[in-house]
Design a protein around this motif. Structure first.
Motif, PDB file in Angstrom:
ATOM      1  N   ALA A 180      12.604   1.123  10.149  1.00  0.00           N
ATOM      2  CA  ALA A 180      12.179   0.382   8.932  1.00  0.00           C
ATOM      3  C   ALA A 180      12.895   1.053   7.646  1.00  0.00           C
ATOM      4  O   ALA A 180      13.523   2.056   7.353  1.00  0.00           O
ATOM      5  CB  ALA A 180      10.600   0.305   8.748  1.00  0.00           C
ATOM      6  N   TRP A 181      12.943  -0.045   6.652  1.00  0.00           N
ATOM      7  CA  TRP A 181      13.308  -0.004   5.187  1.00  0.00           C
ATOM      8  C   TRP A 181      12.372   0.496   4.134  1.00  0.00           C
ATOM      9  O   TRP A 181      12.301   1.276   3.251  1.00  0.00           O
ATOM     10  CB  TRP A 181      14.020  -1.029   4.584  1.00  0.00           C
ATOM     11  CG  TRP A 181      15.441  -1.199   5.363  1.00  0.00           C
ATOM     12  CD1 TRP A 181      15.829  -1.936   6.407  1.00  0.00           C
ATOM     13  CD2 TRP A 181      16.766  -0.324   4.901  1.00  0.00           C
ATOM     14  NE1 TRP A 181      17.037  -2.013   6.499  1.00  0.00           N
ATOM     15  CE2 TRP A 181      17.672  -0.823   5.838  1.00  0.00           C
ATOM     16  CE3 TRP A 181      16.907   0.642   3.920  1.00  0.00           C
ATOM     17  CZ2 TRP A 181      19.074  -0.512   5.751  1.00  0.00           C
ATOM     18  CZ3 TRP A 181      18.329   1.216   4.107  1.00  0.00           C
ATOM     19  CH2 TRP A 181      19.269   0.581   4.890  1.00  0.00           C
ATOM     20  N   ALA A 182      11.011  -0.059   4.513  1.00  0.00           N
ATOM     21  CA  ALA A 182       9.835   0.031   3.651  1.00  0.00           C
ATOM     22  C   ALA A 182       8.789  -0.304   4.273  1.00  0.00           C
ATOM     23  O   ALA A 182       8.606  -0.956   5.253  1.00  0.00           O
ATOM     24  CB  ALA A 182      10.164  -0.619   2.379  1.00  0.00           C
ATOM     25  N   THR A 183       7.503   0.411   3.665  1.00  0.00           N
ATOM     26  CA  THR A 183       6.332  -0.021   3.904  1.00  0.00           C
ATOM     27  C   THR A 183       5.257   0.056   2.751  1.00  0.00           C
ATOM     28  O   THR A 183       5.544   0.955   1.945  1.00  0.00           O
ATOM     29  CB  THR A 183       5.558   0.866   5.001  1.00  0.00           C
ATOM     30  OG1 THR A 183       6.381   0.527   6.141  1.00  0.00           O
ATOM     31  CG2 THR A 183       4.106   0.710   5.305  1.00  0.00           C
ATOM     32  N   SER A 184       4.158  -0.870   2.530  1.00  0.00           N
ATOM     33  CA  SER A 184       3.406  -0.740   1.517  1.00  0.00           C
ATOM     34  C   SER A 184       1.873  -1.128   2.200  1.00  0.00           C
ATOM     35  O   SER A 184       1.837  -1.564   3.287  1.00  0.00           O
ATOM     36  CB  SER A 184       3.575  -1.836   0.340  1.00  0.00           C
ATOM     37  OG  SER A 184       3.614  -2.943   0.709  1.00  0.00           O
ATOM     38  N   ALA A 185       0.833  -0.664   1.490  1.00  0.00           N
ATOM     39  CA  ALA A 185      -0.555  -0.612   1.955  1.00  0.00           C
ATOM     40  C   ALA A 185      -1.524  -0.661   0.807  1.00  0.00           C
ATOM     41  O   ALA A 185      -1.217  -0.047  -0.081  1.00  0.00           O
ATOM     42  CB  ALA A 185      -0.854   0.299   3.155  1.00  0.00           C
ATOM     43  N   GLY A 186      -2.707  -1.459   1.245  1.00  0.00           N
ATOM     44  CA  GLY A 186      -3.791  -1.242   0.271  1.00  0.00           C
ATOM     45  C   GLY A 186      -4.493   0.149   0.509  1.00  0.00           C
ATOM     46  O   GLY A 186      -4.320   0.789  -0.494  1.00  0.00           O
ATOM     47  N   THR A 187      -4.824   0.628   1.559  1.00  0.00           N
ATOM     48  CA  THR A 187      -5.375   1.886   1.769  1.00  0.00           C
ATOM     49  C   THR A 187      -4.597   2.410   3.251  1.00  0.00           C
ATOM     50  O   THR A 187      -4.195   1.514   4.085  1.00  0.00           O
ATOM     51  CB  THR A 187      -6.721   1.873   2.155  1.00  0.00           C
ATOM     52  OG1 THR A 187      -7.165   1.070   3.091  1.00  0.00           O
ATOM     53  CG2 THR A 187      -7.384   1.206   0.659  1.00  0.00           C
ATOM     54  N   PHE A 188      -4.303   3.538   3.434  1.00  0.00           N
ATOM     55  CA  PHE A 188      -3.847   4.174   4.465  1.00  0.00           C
ATOM     56  C   PHE A 188      -4.627   5.542   4.799  1.00  0.00           C
ATOM     57  O   PHE A 188      -4.481   6.575   3.988  1.00  0.00           O
ATOM     58  CB  PHE A 188      -2.655   4.458   4.262  1.00  0.00           C
ATOM     59  CG  PHE A 188      -1.443   4.284   5.469  1.00  0.00           C
ATOM     60  CD1 PHE A 188      -2.033   5.183   6.669  1.00  0.00           C
ATOM     61  CD2 PHE A 188      -0.400   3.454   5.465  1.00  0.00           C
ATOM     62  CE1 PHE A 188      -1.121   5.115   7.732  1.00  0.00           C
ATOM     63  CE2 PHE A 188       0.308   3.414   6.659  1.00  0.00           C
ATOM     64  CZ  PHE A 188      -0.096   4.260   7.753  1.00  0.00           C
ATOM     65  N   GLN A 189      -5.300   5.560   5.860  1.00  0.00           N
ATOM     66  CA  GLN A 189      -5.956   6.787   6.059  1.00  0.00           C
ATOM     67  C   GLN A 189      -5.410   7.561   7.076  1.00  0.00           C
ATOM     68  O   GLN A 189      -5.416   6.976   8.472  1.00  0.00           O
ATOM     69  CB  GLN A 189      -7.532   6.693   6.292  1.00  0.00           C
ATOM     70  CG  GLN A 189      -8.547   7.724   6.668  1.00  0.00           C
ATOM     71  CD  GLN A 189      -9.787   7.458   6.943  1.00  0.00           C
ATOM     72  OE1 GLN A 189     -10.311   6.176   6.783  1.00  0.00           O
ATOM     73  NE2 GLN A 189     -10.513   8.097   7.753  1.00  0.00           N
TER      74      GLN A 189
END
Length: 205
Positions: A180-189
């Motif tokens: 992958a190149w990128a990831t974003s998230a609202g929350t990540f536990q």
């Protein structure tokens, strides 16, 4: 970890026809990627690898895009999940350092015996995907503007109106491998988080 509305994806004239198996792997990478990156960003030009034993997701959407970095434009498949639960997550990146050589950073979480990794409003931009997948109530060929089962393109996305997308009520991915190149998230536990940095190549796969 919290992030703001997601951006950073730039569109050109790019059309992708993605089969369900390809879409499946992309969703996995979501969970494994770099935690919650800032939502508006230009990708680094450095890819990373992700593996997972299993991902259970609710609310799935998938569409094509172009990511932009200093080295140019990169065609990707963007996956969005409303909620995800991941078992046995691994993320790795290898950075070439002048004179010194390669340096690897590997992150693991949600191993057997630990609470699972959990995330919501996850997006990942991948270009190489492998996994086993089971979709529930999947729709293939939906207009991205008409998706309703997943998070859809977030407010910061710049995409081709009415372009190809697919969606599903839920997904299960197993034996995932992804680049992958990128990831974003609202929350990540990340439960049971462990990180290791070492010289040489020490990747998840």
């Amino acid at each position: 970890m919290e992030s703001v509305a997601r951006g950073g994806t730039r569109w050109t004239r790019f059309a992708v026809v993605m089969v369900p198996s390809v879409a499946a792997t992309a969703a996995i990478g979501v969970a494994l990627s770099q935690g919650a990156l800032a939502a508006s960003f230009s990708v680094s030009g450095q890819q990373f690898k992700v593996t997972a034993d299993r991902l259970d997701g609710q609310g799935f959407v998938n569409y094509g895009a172009m990511d932009v970095s200093g080295s140019g434009k990169h065609p990707v498949t963007v996956i969005g999940l409303e909620d995800a639960t991941i078992t046995d997550l691994c993320q790795s990146v290898v950075i070439p350092v002048p004179i010194f050589g390669d340096v690897s950073m590997k992150l693991t979480a949600g191993r057997p015996g630990d609470p699972k990794v959990k995330a919501n409003k996850l997006y990942i931009d991948a270009d190489d995907l492998q996994a086993n997948a089971t979709f529930t109530e999947i729709d293939i060929g939906v207009s991205i503007d008409e998706t309703s089962k997943g998070p859809g393109p977030s407010a910061g996305d710049d995409y081709v109106p009415d372009s190809f997308a697919q969606q599903a009520d839920s997904v299960v991915f197993t034996d995932v491998k992804q680049r992958a190149w990128a990831t974003s998230a609202g929350t990540f536990q990340l439960s049971g988080l462990a990180m290791k940095v070492q010289r040489g190549k020490n990747e998840c796969y």
